[in-house]
Design a protein around this motif. Structure first.
Motif, PDB file in Angstrom:
ATOM      1  N   GLY A  52      66.109  38.421  17.209  1.00 26.57           N
ATOM      2  CA  GLY A  52      67.322  39.134  17.585  1.00 26.57           C
ATOM      3  C   GLY A  52      67.659  40.162  16.525  1.00 26.57           C
ATOM      4  O   GLY A  52      66.844  41.008  16.185  1.00 26.57           O
ATOM      5  N   HIS A  53      68.850  40.065  15.964  1.00 27.65           N
ATOM      6  CA  HIS A  53      69.274  40.993  14.915  1.00 27.65           C
ATOM      7  C   HIS A  53      69.102  40.402  13.522  1.00 27.65           C
ATOM      8  O   HIS A  53      69.561  40.983  12.544  1.00 27.65           O
ATOM      9  CB  HIS A  53      70.750  41.373  15.117  1.00 27.65           C
ATOM     10  N   ARG A  54      68.469  39.271  13.430  1.00 27.80           N
ATOM     11  CA  ARG A  54      68.317  38.590  12.139  1.00 27.80           C
ATOM     12  C   ARG A  54      66.849  38.475  11.740  1.00 27.80           C
ATOM     13  O   ARG A  54      65.963  38.572  12.565  1.00 27.80           O
ATOM     14  CB  ARG A  54      68.937  37.198  12.208  1.00 27.80           C
ATOM     15  N   TYR A 109      67.204  43.837   2.237  1.00 26.16           N
ATOM     16  CA  TYR A 109      67.149  44.660   3.448  1.00 26.16           C
ATOM     17  C   TYR A 109      66.284  45.905   3.238  1.00 26.16           C
ATOM     18  O   TYR A 109      65.530  46.318   4.127  1.00 26.16           O
ATOM     19  CB  TYR A 109      68.549  45.073   3.903  1.00 26.16           C
ATOM     20  N   ARG A 136      61.496  38.904  12.871  1.00 22.22           N
ATOM     21  CA  ARG A 136      62.761  39.369  13.446  1.00 22.22           C
ATOM     22  C   ARG A 136      63.099  38.501  14.652  1.00 22.22           C
ATOM     23  O   ARG A 136      62.307  38.364  15.573  1.00 22.22           O
ATOM     24  CB  ARG A 136      62.613  40.830  13.859  1.00 22.22           C
TER      25      ARG A 136
END
Length: 90
Positions: A54-56, A38, A52
């Motif tokens: 969405g949030h992933r 991360y 990327r």
């Protein structure tokens, strides 16, 4: 996180990956923990391009393999026995 998630991927596991993988799988392939993955994604220095969704984060397996220095899929004796390797040379 389980013990299995912390161990790096084997070559056979890498070659069995789908077209794209999640960040956790890519981090395992490089032998790094998720916090490092991360941090590298956040700084734009992850070893291969991430997308990327969405949030992933997703990583194209071809880019992952290229970053690992893997250009071609090796032929295993099991593949020859299963008839898989024969299609590679036809």
């Amino acid at each position: 996180m389980s013990e299995r998630d912390q161990t790096p991927l084997t070559f056979r596991e890498i070659f069995d990956l789908p077209v794209s993988v999640d960040l956790r799988t890519a981090a395992r392939a490089f032998g790094m923990c998720m916090s490092t993955a991360y941090r590298l994604v956040g700084s734009g220095t992850f070893p291969c391009e991430t997308v990327r969704v969405g949030h992933r984060h997703r990583i194209a397996t071809v880019n992952l393999m290229r970053a690992l220095g893997i250009d071609e899929r090796p032929v295993y004796a099991d593949d020859i026995a299963d008839g898989v390797a024969l299609t590679l040379f036809d």
